[in-house]
Motif scaffolding. Structure first.
Motif, PDB file in Angstrom:
ATOM      1  N   ASN A 253       0.786  -1.184  -0.294  1.00 25.77           N
ATOM      2  CA  ASN A 253      -0.151   0.026   0.152  1.00 25.77           C
ATOM      3  C   ASN A 253       0.706   1.292  -0.118  1.00 25.77           C
ATOM      4  OD1 ASN A 253      -2.511  -1.351   0.284  1.00 25.77           O
ATOM      5  ND2 ASN A 253      -2.198  -1.964   2.260  1.00 25.77           N
ATOM      6  N   ARG A 254       2.097   1.107   0.220  1.00 25.63           N
ATOM      7  CA  ARG A 254       2.926   2.304   0.165  1.00 25.63           C
ATOM      8  C   ARG A 254       3.824   2.331  -1.148  1.00 25.63           C
ATOM      9  NH1 ARG A 254       3.936   1.137   5.985  1.00 25.63           N
ATOM     10  NH2 ARG A 254       4.157   3.164   7.115  1.00 25.63           N
ATOM     11  N   THR A 255       3.645   3.473  -1.862  1.00 19.71           N
ATOM     12  CA  THR A 255       4.543   3.921  -3.059  1.00 19.71           C
ATOM     13  C   THR A 255       5.965   3.910  -2.726  1.00 19.71           C
ATOM     14  OG1 THR A 255       4.278   6.316  -3.039  1.00 19.71           O
ATOM     15  CG2 THR A 255       2.546   5.003  -4.071  1.00 19.71           C
ATOM     16  N   ALA A 258       6.840   7.464  -1.763  1.00 18.07           N
ATOM     17  CA  ALA A 258       6.257   7.528  -0.428  1.00 18.07           C
ATOM     18  C   ALA A 258       7.431   7.172   0.684  1.00 18.07           C
ATOM     19  CB  ALA A 258       4.923   7.013  -0.264  1.00 18.07           C
ATOM     20  N   ILE A 259       7.773   5.933   0.222  1.00 21.77           N
ATOM     21  CA  ILE A 259       8.852   5.230   1.187  1.00 21.77           C
ATOM     22  C   ILE A 259      10.147   6.008   1.106  1.00 21.77           C
ATOM     23  CG2 ILE A 259      10.215   3.259   1.171  1.00 21.77           C
ATOM     24  CD1 ILE A 259       7.850   1.633   0.498  1.00 21.77           C
ATOM     25  N   ALA A 260      10.430   6.635  -0.023  1.00 24.30           N
ATOM     26  CA  ALA A 260      11.710   7.383  -0.165  1.00 24.30           C
ATOM     27  C   ALA A 260      11.646   8.653   0.768  1.00 24.30           C
ATOM     28  CB  ALA A 260      11.861   7.714  -1.598  1.00 24.30           C
ATOM     29  N   TYR A 261      10.562   9.082   0.823  1.00 26.36           N
ATOM     30  CA  TYR A 261      10.394  10.549   1.687  1.00 26.36           C
ATOM     31  C   TYR A 261      10.458   9.921   3.196  1.00 26.36           C
ATOM     32  CZ  TYR A 261       9.296  13.004  -2.633  1.00 26.36           C
ATOM     33  OH  TYR A 261       9.440  13.630  -3.952  1.00 26.36           O
ATOM     34  N   GLU A 262       9.599   8.954   3.386  1.00 31.65           N
ATOM     35  CA  GLU A 262       9.465   8.407   4.737  1.00 31.65           C
ATOM     36  C   GLU A 262      10.831   8.014   5.410  1.00 31.65           C
ATOM     37  OE1 GLU A 262       6.731   5.183   7.525  1.00 31.65           O
ATOM     38  OE2 GLU A 262       6.428   5.487   5.298  1.00 31.65           O
ATOM     39  N   VAL A 263      11.808   7.568   4.631  1.00 30.64           N
ATOM     40  CA  VAL A 263      12.851   7.272   5.375  1.00 30.64           C
ATOM     41  C   VAL A 263      14.184   8.161   5.299  1.00 30.64           C
ATOM     42  CG1 VAL A 263      12.590   4.738   4.727  1.00 30.64           C
ATOM     43  CG2 VAL A 263      13.742   6.021   3.217  1.00 30.64           C
ATOM     44  N   GLY A 264      13.791   9.442   4.596  1.00 30.35           N
ATOM     45  CA  GLY A 264      14.662  10.329   4.791  1.00 30.35           C
ATOM     46  C   GLY A 264      15.160  11.055   3.514  1.00 30.35           C
ATOM     47  N   PHE A 265      14.899  10.438   2.406  1.00 33.27           N
ATOM     48  CA  PHE A 265      15.404  10.711   0.953  1.00 33.27           C
ATOM     49  C   PHE A 265      14.472  11.932   0.334  1.00 33.27           C
ATOM     50  CE2 PHE A 265      17.420   6.891   1.360  1.00 33.27           C
ATOM     51  CZ  PHE A 265      18.845   6.805   1.036  1.00 33.27           C
ATOM     52  N   GLN A 266      15.090  13.139   0.038  1.00 34.56           N
ATOM     53  CA  GLN A 266      14.410  14.171  -0.595  1.00 34.56           C
ATOM     54  C   GLN A 266      13.996  14.018  -2.086  1.00 34.56           C
ATOM     55  OE1 GLN A 266      12.485  16.028   1.706  1.00 34.56           O
ATOM     56  NE2 GLN A 266      13.596  14.762   3.246  1.00 34.56           N
ATOM     57  N   ASP A 267      15.274  13.140  -2.797  1.00 39.94           N
ATOM     58  CA  ASP A 267      15.192  13.065  -4.206  1.00 39.94           C
ATOM     59  C   ASP A 267      15.087  11.570  -4.430  1.00 39.94           C
ATOM     60  OD1 ASP A 267      16.337  12.690  -6.711  1.00 39.94           O
ATOM     61  OD2 ASP A 267      17.579  14.206  -6.776  1.00 39.94           O
ATOM     62  N   ILE A 268      13.887  11.391  -5.278  1.00 38.58           N
ATOM     63  CA  ILE A 268      13.580   9.803  -5.518  1.00 38.58           C
ATOM     64  C   ILE A 268      14.800   9.188  -6.467  1.00 38.58           C
ATOM     65  CG2 ILE A 268      12.293  10.463  -7.806  1.00 38.58           C
ATOM     66  CD1 ILE A 268      11.473   7.326  -5.417  1.00 38.58           C
ATOM     67  N   ALA A 269      15.474   9.831  -7.314  1.00 42.86           N
ATOM     68  CA  ALA A 269      16.470   9.422  -8.227  1.00 42.86           C
ATOM     69  C   ALA A 269      17.366   9.017  -7.553  1.00 42.86           C
ATOM     70  CB  ALA A 269      16.487  10.561  -9.199  1.00 42.86           C
ATOM     71  N   TYR A 270      17.842   9.883  -6.108  1.00 41.94           N
ATOM     72  CA  TYR A 270      19.070   9.513  -5.413  1.00 41.94           C
ATOM     73  C   TYR A 270      18.654   8.225  -4.698  1.00 41.94           C
ATOM     74  CZ  TYR A 270      22.595  10.235  -1.854  1.00 41.94           C
ATOM     75  OH  TYR A 270      23.498  10.304  -1.101  1.00 41.94           O
ATOM     76  N   PHE A 271      17.251   8.395  -4.281  1.00 45.53           N
ATOM     77  CA  PHE A 271      17.047   6.983  -3.282  1.00 45.53           C
ATOM     78  C   PHE A 271      17.274   5.808  -4.296  1.00 45.53           C
ATOM     79  CE2 PHE A 271      13.408   4.248  -2.451  1.00 45.53           C
ATOM     80  CZ  PHE A 271      13.940   3.568  -1.415  1.00 45.53           C
ATOM     81  N   ASP A 272      16.834   5.786  -5.558  1.00 43.17           N
ATOM     82  CA  ASP A 272      17.016   4.748  -6.530  1.00 43.17           C
ATOM     83  C   ASP A 272      18.407   4.388  -6.534  1.00 43.17           C
ATOM     84  OD1 ASP A 272      14.341   4.382  -6.926  1.00 43.17           O
ATOM     85  OD2 ASP A 272      14.552   5.342  -8.796  1.00 43.17           O
ATOM     86  N   ARG A 273      19.517   5.308  -6.617  1.00 37.47           N
ATOM     87  CA  ARG A 273      20.705   5.041  -7.079  1.00 37.47           C
ATOM     88  C   ARG A 273      21.485   4.607  -5.621  1.00 37.47           C
ATOM     89  NH1 ARG A 273      20.826  10.093  -9.299  1.00 37.47           N
ATOM     90  NH2 ARG A 273      22.036  10.904  -7.472  1.00 37.47           N
TER      91      ARG A 273
END
Length: 290
Positions: A253-255, A258-273
């Motif tokens: 149920n979490r995108t 949303a998970i990236a933001y929830e764990v502290g990443f502000q940039d989704i592309a950086y989270f992916d890397r």
């Protein structure tokens, strides 16, 4: 006016075909300042001496071994008439002969003293068993060098390598002890920092604020933290964030965003890397394989 050291060269002092010699010395000694282009090792059987290197005194007592790399100004003083020493000299080529254009030996044992001038730490106080072992090896080399029976060169070269290996082992122990003392000094500071990061990794936190928690400058904290944990501040932060993200990805149920933001990443592309670097796959691929 600075004293000019005497210069000794292997081409004059050591045999060309077997650039090695070993000798004993007993009693008082006062050497002139000198330098040589070959290695020298002193072992103290008994007594006390002072070895001056680059203007700094190094006290040698029973069981001490002193290693001099080439091209360092030094001299020895022994003011105790009961002092007993063994000296050994050899070139680097002596312990790593070329075979077909390649060095025959692994030269890792040279690390303790094949360093830049300002890093040389030549004195190695050996532990009881190690000191006795080294003394016995020196005795064997003295006998082989004096009698020069068949195969003596192989025996001596093997003994020199054995002495260097013992020194290298002692050097490693000394480094481990120094590292532990260093870490113990900052143990509480690192513990405070780790606790703060663990509690706040999901927020936007910075190196400077964690350094303040540790009561250290950012530069000092970075060095100490990496030495203590094996990770930089950013690596530790990302490690915790990715670990939490892996847990949250189990919830369909979490995108991913949303998970990236929830764990502290502000940039989704950086989270992916970062996630792929830590886990080996992207967050989406990881979720698909759950």
């Amino acid at each position: 006016m600075a004293e000019i050291p005497m210069v000794y060269r292997a081409s004059d002092e050591l045999a060309e075909t077997f650039p090695f010699k070993i000798y004993t010395f007993e009693g008082l000694l006062s050497q002139p300042l000198h330098v040589h282009d070959y290695f020298q090792i002193w072992f103290v059987r008994h007594g006390i001496c002072t070895h001056w290197m680059n203007g700094q005194p190094h006290e040698l007592t029973t069981g001490s071994i002193f290693v001099l790399p080439p091209d360092i100004s030094h001299y020895m003083e022994c003011k105790n008439s009961e002092t007993s020493l063994v000296g050994m000299e050899f070139t680097e080529a002596f312990i790593q002969p070329d075979v077909g254009g390649n060095s025959f030996w692994d030269t890792g044992y040279l690390e303790p003293f094949s360093v830049s001038l300002d890093q040389v730490k030549p004195r190695f106080p050996l532990e009881g068993a190690a000191a006795k072992n080294v003394e016995a090896i020196f005795d064997e080399m003295i006998w082989e060098f004096r009698h020069q029976e068949a195969g003596y060169q192989l025996f001596i070269r093997a003994d020199v390598l054995k002495v260097l290996a013992i020194i290298s082992r002692q050097y490693g122990k000394t480094l481990d002890e120094a590292r532990q003392q260093y870490l113990d000094r900052y143990k509480d500071s690192v513990a405070r920092a780790v606790a703060y990061i663990n509690d706040n990794f999901q927020k936007k936190i910075y190196l400077e604020e964690v350094a303040r928690i540790a009561m250290m400058s950012a530069t000092s904290f970075s060095c100490v933290f990496k030495e203590a944990t094996g990770r930089t501040f950013t690596e530790q932060l990302n490690f915790l964030r990715v670990r939490k993200a892996k847990e949250l990805l189990k919830d369909p149920n979490r995108t991913v965003r949303a998970i990236a933001y929830e764990v502290g990443f502000q940039d989704i592309a950086y989270f992916d890397r970062v996630f792929k670097r830590e886990v080996g796959v992207t967050p989406r691929s990881y979720r698909q394989n759950l």
